[in-house]
Design an enzyme around this catalytic site. Structure first.
Site, short mmCIF file in Angstrom:
data_model
loop_
_atom_site.label_atom_id
_atom_site.label_comp_id
_atom_site.label_asym_id
_atom_site.label_seq_id
_atom_site.Cartn_x
_atom_site.Cartn_y
_atom_site.Cartn_z
N SER A 1 9.05 10.09 10.18
CA SER A 1 7.97 11.07 10.00
C SER A 1 8.41 12.39 10.60
O SER A 1 9.31 12.41 11.46
CB SER A 1 6.72 10.55 10.72
OG SER A 1 5.82 11.59 10.97
N SER B 1 0.84 -1.20 0.00
CA SER B 1 0.00 0.00 0.00
C SER B 1 0.87 1.25 0.00
O SER B 1 2.06 1.18 0.34
CB SER B 1 -0.87 -0.06 1.27
OG SER B 1 -1.56 1.14 1.49
N TYR C 1 2.67 7.02 18.55
CA TYR C 1 3.21 6.97 17.17
C TYR C 1 4.46 7.83 17.10
O TYR C 1 5.51 7.39 16.59
CB TYR C 1 2.14 7.47 16.19
CG TYR C 1 2.59 7.58 14.75
CD1 TYR C 1 2.91 6.45 14.01
CD2 TYR C 1 2.70 8.82 14.12
CE1 TYR C 1 3.32 6.55 12.69
CE2 TYR C 1 3.09 8.94 12.80
CZ TYR C 1 3.40 7.80 12.09
OH TYR C 1 3.80 7.90 10.78
N THR D 1 -1.93 8.76 1.31
CA THR D 1 -2.02 7.30 1.44
C THR D 1 -3.15 6.98 2.42
O THR D 1 -3.84 7.88 2.90
CB THR D 1 -0.71 6.70 2.02
OG1 THR D 1 -0.60 7.11 3.38
CG2 THR D 1 0.52 7.14 1.25
N LYS E 1 8.44 6.66 16.40
CA LYS E 1 9.31 7.20 15.33
C LYS E 1 10.56 7.82 15.94
O LYS E 1 11.66 7.69 15.39
CB LYS E 1 8.53 8.22 14.48
CG LYS E 1 7.36 7.61 13.67
CD LYS E 1 7.82 6.64 12.60
CE LYS E 1 6.70 6.22 11.66
NZ LYS E 1 7.09 5.16 10.72
N1 NAP Z 1 1.40 9.03 4.51
C1 NAP Z 1 1.95 9.93 5.31
O1 NAP Z 1 1.53 11.10 5.32
C2 NAP Z 1 3.10 9.54 6.19
C3 NAP Z 1 3.74 10.55 6.90
C4 NAP Z 1 4.82 10.24 7.70
C5 NAP Z 1 5.26 8.93 7.80
N2 NAP Z 1 4.60 7.94 7.11
C6 NAP Z 1 5.09 6.58 7.26
O2 NAP Z 1 5.20 5.97 6.00
C7 NAP Z 1 5.12 4.55 6.15
C8 NAP Z 1 4.18 3.97 5.11
O3 NAP Z 1 2.87 4.42 5.38
P1 NAP Z 1 1.84 4.83 4.23
O4 NAP Z 1 1.64 6.28 4.33
O5 NAP Z 1 2.23 4.24 2.94
O6 NAP Z 1 0.51 4.15 4.83
P2 NAP Z 1 -0.40 2.92 4.36
O7 NAP Z 1 -0.93 3.16 3.00
O8 NAP Z 1 -1.35 2.70 5.49
O9 NAP Z 1 0.64 1.70 4.28
C9 NAP Z 1 1.13 1.11 5.45
C10 NAP Z 1 1.89 -0.14 5.07
O10 NAP Z 1 2.41 -0.74 6.28
C11 NAP Z 1 1.99 -2.09 6.34
N3 NAP Z 1 1.70 -2.50 7.71
C12 NAP Z 1 0.86 -1.89 8.61
N4 NAP Z 1 0.78 -2.62 9.72
C13 NAP Z 1 1.58 -3.71 9.54
C14 NAP Z 1 1.91 -4.84 10.33
N5 NAP Z 1 1.36 -5.03 11.55
N6 NAP Z 1 2.76 -5.75 9.84
C15 NAP Z 1 3.29 -5.60 8.60
N7 NAP Z 1 3.02 -4.57 7.80
C16 NAP Z 1 2.17 -3.64 8.27
C17 NAP Z 1 0.72 -2.17 5.50
O11 NAP Z 1 0.57 -3.47 4.98
P3 NAP Z 1 -0.71 -4.43 5.26
O12 NAP Z 1 -1.80 -3.58 5.85
O13 NAP Z 1 -1.04 -4.98 3.92
O14 NAP Z 1 -0.17 -5.44 6.18
C18 NAP Z 1 1.02 -1.18 4.39
O15 NAP Z 1 1.73 -1.79 3.35
C19 NAP Z 1 4.69 4.30 7.60
O16 NAP Z 1 5.80 3.94 8.38
C20 NAP Z 1 4.17 5.65 8.05
O17 NAP Z 1 4.30 5.84 9.44
C21 NAP Z 1 3.54 8.23 6.32
#
Ligand code: NAP
Length: 262
Positions: A138, A12, A151, A186, A155
């Site tokens: 983050s 994702s 959270y 996302t 981080k």
């Molecule tokens: N989007 C933002 O604005 C933002 C900002 C700062 C940091 N981040 C960081 O970016 C990273 C990716 O997030 P995203 O924005 O792409 O969100 P997302 O679309 O919710 O994707 C999260 C990913 O993490 C996996 N995941 C969640 N829980 C898990 C678990 N228990 N075991 C294994 N895999 C798990 C999910 O896979 P499944 O659900 O298929 O297992 C999914 O592939 C995260 O670390 C998030 O904290 C995002």
């Protein structure tokens, strides 16, 4: 020799876009997530036929599952050149309401899980002599923010552990790079945990107005070509990281004003 990568959270958002972005740079990419079906969708989205994408079912909330995933990744004895610890789960709840179970789950998924996986893959990464561990952090890994207490703590913890690891592993040819991510469109807010452990289920305005996952993945690809220890990716929200460092009075003024809305 084949260039090999491991990307967690590849089912994702940022991890999926990054897998697609890196398809032509690696011969083998192990893509990790909890659901095989979602990982297969990522594989279908990659048009390059020079890469082998291997799905690895792994739940970061389950230590045995992480150990099994590492065994699966290491079974051919290959050297791993890149590990992207990207998977993570956010939070939308006040500290006072958040159960200890939810706090433990967030720390396990966002901190202890990536640490366990990294340590299991470290010997293989040492053998590659010139490998990289990337941490998707983050902006709240740089400062606290309302509704994100655990959270944000998870981080911050990643920075402490993996910065120490960078010093320890330099002589073994391993480099650690932090991605300090702002707002990216996302499912991160939709999947965020609430006080009792349910999904928040809503797209935040912040995420909706963020950069696309594809734009984020392109910037990560550029970051990967460099040896910058920390790379900021996002939009104007990244200014808060600079304010916290260089103009803390301004940071606290803005953050406290925003906190009044929660
Ligand atoms: N989007 C933002 O604005 C933002 C900002 C700062 C940091 N981040 C960081 O970016 C990273 C990716 O997030 P995203 O924005 O792409 O969100 P997302 O679309 O919710 O994707 C999260 C990913 O993490 C996996 N995941 C969640 N829980 C898990 C678990 N228990 N075991 C294994 N895999 C798990 C999910 O896979 P499944 O659900 O298929 O297992 C999914 O592939 C995260 O670390 C998030 O904290 C995002």
């Amino acid at each position: 020799m084949s260039k090999i990568a491991v990307i967690t959270g590849a089912s994702s958002g940022i991890g999926q876009a990054l897998t697609i972005q890196l398809c032509s740079s690696f011969q083998i990419i192990y893509i990790c997530g909890r659901k095989l079906e979602s990982l297969k969708k990522t594989i279908d989205m990659c048009s390059t036929n020079t890469v082998e994408l291997i799905p690895i079912v792994m739940d970061l909330n389950d230590k045995n599952s992480i150990a099994r995933a590492a065994t699966e990744i290491l079974k051919k004895g290959e050297e791993i050149h890149l590990l992207v610890n990207n998977a993570g789960q956010s939070q939308r709840s006040l500290a006072i309401d958040t159960s200890e179970e939810v706090e433990a789950m967030l720390m396990q998924i966002n901190y202890f899980g990536p640490v366990q996986l990294t340590k299991l893959l470290l010997h293989s990464m040492r053998k590659a002599k010139g490998s990289k561990i990337v941490i998707t952090s983050s902006i709240v890994g740089k400062f606290g923010y309302p509704l994100r207490s655990t959270y944000s703590a998870s981080k911050h913890a990643l920075h402490g552990f993996f910065e120490s690891l960078r010093f320890e592993e330099k002589k073994n040819g391993i480099f650690v790079q932090f991605l300090v991510i702002g707002r990216v469109q996302t499912q991160v807010s939709v999947n965020a945990l609430t006080a009792g452990g349910d999904s928040y289920g809503k797209m935040d305005d912040g995420q909706a107005g963020g950069i696309s996952a594809e734009a984020c993945a392109k910037k990560i690809d550029t970051a990967l070509q460099s040896n910058r220890k920390e790379v900021l990716i996002g939009g104007k929200e990244l200014l808060m990281v600079k304010f916290k460092k260089y103009l803390p009075f301004l940071f606290y003024k803005i953050a406290e004003k925003e906190s009044n809305h929660v």
